[in-house]
Design an enzyme around this catalytic site. Structure first.
Site, PDB file in Angstrom:
ATOM      1  N   GLY A  52      37.644 -13.476   8.163  1.00 62.45           N
ATOM      2  CA  GLY A  52      36.789 -13.389  10.125  1.00 62.45           C
ATOM      3  C   GLY A  52      35.688 -13.270   9.924  1.00 62.45           C
ATOM      4  O   GLY A  52      35.249 -13.378  11.480  1.00 62.45           O
ATOM      5  N   GLU A 106      28.887 -10.555   7.305  1.00 61.78           N
ATOM      6  CA  GLU A 106      30.159  -9.773   7.933  1.00 61.78           C
ATOM      7  C   GLU A 106      31.386 -10.645   9.516  1.00 61.78           C
ATOM      8  O   GLU A 106      29.668 -10.732  10.205  1.00 61.78           O
ATOM      9  CB  GLU A 106      30.426  -8.762   7.836  1.00 61.78           C
ATOM     10  CG  GLU A 106      29.922  -8.095   6.463  1.00 61.78           C
ATOM     11  CD  GLU A 106      31.069  -8.028   6.332  1.00 61.78           C
ATOM     12  OE1 GLU A 106      32.971  -8.884   7.132  1.00 61.78           O
ATOM     13  OE2 GLU A 106      32.206  -6.912   5.608  1.00 61.78           O
ATOM     14  N   ASP A 107      32.131 -10.010   9.905  1.00 58.14           N
ATOM     15  CA  ASP A 107      32.586 -10.684  10.570  1.00 58.14           C
ATOM     16  C   ASP A 107      31.879  -9.239  12.290  1.00 58.14           C
ATOM     17  O   ASP A 107      31.571  -9.591  12.907  1.00 58.14           O
ATOM     18  CB  ASP A 107      33.961 -10.556  10.875  1.00 58.14           C
ATOM     19  CG  ASP A 107      34.528  -9.534  10.400  1.00 58.14           C
ATOM     20  OD1 ASP A 107      34.227  -8.429   8.862  1.00 58.14           O
ATOM     21  OD2 ASP A 107      36.192  -9.832  10.248  1.00 58.14           O
ATOM     22  N   ASP A 110      32.685  -1.493  10.741  1.00 62.24           N
ATOM     23  CA  ASP A 110      32.764  -0.325  11.318  1.00 62.24           C
ATOM     24  C   ASP A 110      32.510   0.891  10.871  1.00 62.24           C
ATOM     25  O   ASP A 110      31.573   1.598  11.114  1.00 62.24           O
ATOM     26  CB  ASP A 110      34.479  -0.651  10.724  1.00 62.24           C
ATOM     27  CG  ASP A 110      35.504   0.090  12.570  1.00 62.24           C
ATOM     28  OD1 ASP A 110      34.795   1.265  11.797  1.00 62.24           O
ATOM     29  OD2 ASP A 110      36.445  -0.318  13.120  1.00 62.24           O
ATOM     30  N   LYS A 138      29.933  -1.427  14.903  1.00 62.45           N
ATOM     31  CA  LYS A 138      30.201  -0.570  15.877  1.00 62.45           C
ATOM     32  C   LYS A 138      29.544   0.729  15.523  1.00 62.45           C
ATOM     33  O   LYS A 138      30.357   1.754  14.511  1.00 62.45           O
ATOM     34  CB  LYS A 138      32.093   0.217  15.628  1.00 62.45           C
ATOM     35  CG  LYS A 138      32.616  -1.083  15.984  1.00 62.45           C
ATOM     36  CD  LYS A 138      34.653  -0.682  15.623  1.00 62.45           C
ATOM     37  CE  LYS A 138      35.099  -1.593  16.021  1.00 62.45           C
ATOM     38  NZ  LYS A 138      36.582  -1.709  16.355  1.00 62.45           N
ATOM     39  N   PHE A 159      38.056  -1.323  19.401  1.00 61.37           N
ATOM     40  CA  PHE A 159      39.339  -2.750  19.038  1.00 61.37           C
ATOM     41  C   PHE A 159      39.255  -3.752  19.358  1.00 61.37           C
ATOM     42  O   PHE A 159      39.111  -4.381  20.239  1.00 61.37           O
ATOM     43  CB  PHE A 159      40.799  -2.265  18.288  1.00 61.37           C
ATOM     44  CG  PHE A 159      41.566  -3.659  17.374  1.00 61.37           C
ATOM     45  CD1 PHE A 159      41.188  -3.444  16.271  1.00 61.37           C
ATOM     46  CD2 PHE A 159      42.051  -4.815  17.716  1.00 61.37           C
ATOM     47  CE1 PHE A 159      41.673  -3.735  15.080  1.00 61.37           C
ATOM     48  CE2 PHE A 159      42.874  -5.362  16.877  1.00 61.37           C
ATOM     49  CZ  PHE A 159      42.511  -5.204  15.361  1.00 61.37           C
ATOM     50  N   VAL A 160      38.501  -5.063  18.672  1.00 65.02           N
ATOM     51  CA  VAL A 160      38.184  -5.925  18.931  1.00 65.02           C
ATOM     52  C   VAL A 160      38.471  -7.323  18.725  1.00 65.02           C
ATOM     53  O   VAL A 160      39.250  -6.879  17.267  1.00 65.02           O
ATOM     54  CB  VAL A 160      36.697  -6.561  19.473  1.00 65.02           C
ATOM     55  CG1 VAL A 160      35.695  -5.292  20.510  1.00 65.02           C
ATOM     56  CG2 VAL A 160      36.116  -6.547  17.714  1.00 65.02           C
ATOM     57  N   ASP A 166      40.787 -10.842  14.043  1.00 58.82           N
ATOM     58  CA  ASP A 166      42.582 -10.629  14.283  1.00 58.82           C
ATOM     59  C   ASP A 166      42.975  -9.353  14.759  1.00 58.82           C
ATOM     60  O   ASP A 166      42.728  -8.550  14.098  1.00 58.82           O
ATOM     61  CB  ASP A 166      43.352 -11.101  12.974  1.00 58.82           C
ATOM     62  CG  ASP A 166      42.770 -10.189  12.192  1.00 58.82           C
ATOM     63  OD1 ASP A 166      42.183 -10.066  11.664  1.00 58.82           O
ATOM     64  OD2 ASP A 166      43.719  -9.904  11.511  1.00 58.82           O
ATOM     65  N   ARG A 172      41.882 -16.015  15.744  1.00 54.69           N
ATOM     66  CA  ARG A 172      41.207 -16.014  15.075  1.00 54.69           C
ATOM     67  C   ARG A 172      40.323 -17.308  15.834  1.00 54.69           C
ATOM     68  O   ARG A 172      39.103 -17.195  15.848  1.00 54.69           O
ATOM     69  CB  ARG A 172      41.244 -15.949  13.821  1.00 54.69           C
ATOM     70  CG  ARG A 172      41.764 -15.140  12.869  1.00 54.69           C
ATOM     71  CD  ARG A 172      41.721 -15.252  11.557  1.00 54.69           C
ATOM     72  NE  ARG A 172      42.670 -14.155  11.016  1.00 54.69           N
ATOM     73  CZ  ARG A 172      41.631 -13.587   9.484  1.00 54.69           C
ATOM     74  NH1 ARG A 172      40.978 -12.981  10.453  1.00 54.69           N
ATOM     75  NH2 ARG A 172      42.275 -12.344   9.483  1.00 54.69           N
TER      76      ARG A 172
HETATM   77  P1  XMP Z   1      35.110  -1.165   7.525  1.00 53.23           P
HETATM   78  O1  XMP Z   1      35.263   0.408   8.420  1.00 53.23           O
HETATM   79  O2  XMP Z   1      35.008  -1.128   6.475  1.00 53.23           O
HETATM   80  O3  XMP Z   1      35.774  -2.101   8.302  1.00 53.23           O
HETATM   81  O4  XMP Z   1      33.544  -1.321   8.240  1.00 53.23           O
HETATM   82  C1  XMP Z   1      34.792  -3.433   8.170  1.00 53.23           C
HETATM   83  C2  XMP Z   1      36.526  -4.642   8.486  1.00 53.23           C
HETATM   84  O5  XMP Z   1      37.106  -3.584   8.779  1.00 53.23           O
HETATM   85  C3  XMP Z   1      37.960  -4.387  10.022  1.00 53.23           C
HETATM   86  N1  XMP Z   1      37.419  -3.860  11.532  1.00 53.23           N
HETATM   87  C4  XMP Z   1      38.005  -4.949  12.247  1.00 53.23           C
HETATM   88  N2  XMP Z   1      38.872  -6.040  12.500  1.00 53.23           N
HETATM   89  N3  XMP Z   1      38.654  -5.578  14.745  1.00 53.23           N
HETATM   90  C5  XMP Z   1      39.349  -6.368  14.080  1.00 53.23           C
HETATM   91  O6  XMP Z   1      39.768  -7.609  13.927  1.00 53.23           O
HETATM   92  C6  XMP Z   1      37.885  -4.756  15.004  1.00 53.23           C
HETATM   93  O7  XMP Z   1      37.704  -4.008  15.515  1.00 53.23           O
HETATM   94  C7  XMP Z   1      38.035  -4.187  13.940  1.00 53.23           C
HETATM   95  N4  XMP Z   1      37.419  -2.880  12.924  1.00 53.23           N
HETATM   96  C8  XMP Z   1      37.420  -3.512  11.838  1.00 53.23           C
HETATM   97  C9  XMP Z   1      37.174  -6.096   9.295  1.00 53.23           C
HETATM   98  O8  XMP Z   1      37.937  -7.303   8.671  1.00 53.23           O
HETATM   99  C10 XMP Z   1      35.932  -6.078   8.863  1.00 53.23           C
HETATM  100  O9  XMP Z   1      35.567  -6.880   8.063  1.00 53.23           O
HETATM  101 MG    MG Z   2      41.576  -8.630  10.220  1.00 51.82          MG
END
Ligand code: XMP
Ligand code: MG
Length: 182
Positions: A52, A106-107, A110, A138, A159-160, A166, A172
């Site tokens: 990501g 990081e992408d 969450d 977030k 959710f984005v 993705d 992506r």
């Molecule tokens: P955590 O909960 O570990 O999550 O902070 C981080 C990873 O979860 C994925 N993630 C998302 N992927 N849209 C996505 O496509 C979203 O809104 C989303 N929120 C979390 C992502 O892989 C991230 O690195």
């Molecule tokens: Mg993913």
């Protein structure tokens, strides 16, 4: 301005334009400026979390005014769904980070579990320092006390997809970010 559709459909879901590509480029430049200042005179290793963070890492790096090296790592938490599962697998780091200044790219943060696991795993490898940059965060979803040093955009808990992110592997390649349309 790049032309971009207002709505996209990936698999069975519809998504609405949320962050436009030109705004993303401005933020990539801003984050690069901050990293360049903070690491002046140093050569950090950027660790790109696949898949990501690729888009953000590539754009952000273009604006760095310092030298850096690049490695990649896999960090998987979501499977193909849309809810954070809490289990994080960190694997396949491509290079040695001992005594190096590390910036994890990081992408999206969450719950923060992935970011926390990455810091814990990398700390065991003896780096000189570790910082984290995330394209998106977030804040309302955070479940850990992890500190994200460089943040692109703070977003609500939707959710984005797009710009590296993705939905079941699609989305992506879009230059903008889209959020799930109700
Ligand atoms: P955590 O909960 O570990 O999550 O902070 C981080 C990873 O979860 C994925 N993630 C998302 N992927 N849209 C996505 O496509 C979203 O809104 C989303 N929120 C979390 C992502 O892989 C991230 O690195
Ligand atoms: Mg993913």
């Amino acid at each position: 301005m790049t032309s971009q559709p207002e709505y996209i459909t990936l698999h069975d879901k519809r998504f609405k334009l949320f962050i436009e590509s030109n705004r993303i480029q401005e933020i990539a430049k801003e984050v690069a400026g901050r990293i360049s200042n903070d690491f002046a005179g140093k050569i950090p290793v950027l660790i790109i979390t696949l898949k990501g963070a690729t888009n953000f890492a590539v754009d952000m790096m273009k604006y760095l005014t310092i030298d850096c090296t690049i490695e990649t790592v896999r960090a998987k938490s979501y499977g193909s769904g849309m809810v954070s599962q809490g289990s994080v697998l960190v694997s396949q780091l491509t290079g040695d980070i001992k005594d190096k200044d590390v910036v994890i790219i990081e992408d999206i943060v969450d719950t923060g579990l992935t970011a926390k696991s990455l810091i814990e795993e990398f700390s065991k490898l003896g780096p000189k320092s570790i910082k984290i940059a995330s394209f998106l965060i977030k804040p309302e979803m955070l479940k850990t006390d992890v500190v994200i040093d460089y943040v692109g955009f703070e977003i609500p808990p939707a959710f984005v997809v797009g710009y590296g992110l993705d939905y079941a592997e699609l989305g992506r390649n879009y230059p903008s970010v889209y959020s799930l349309a109700e």
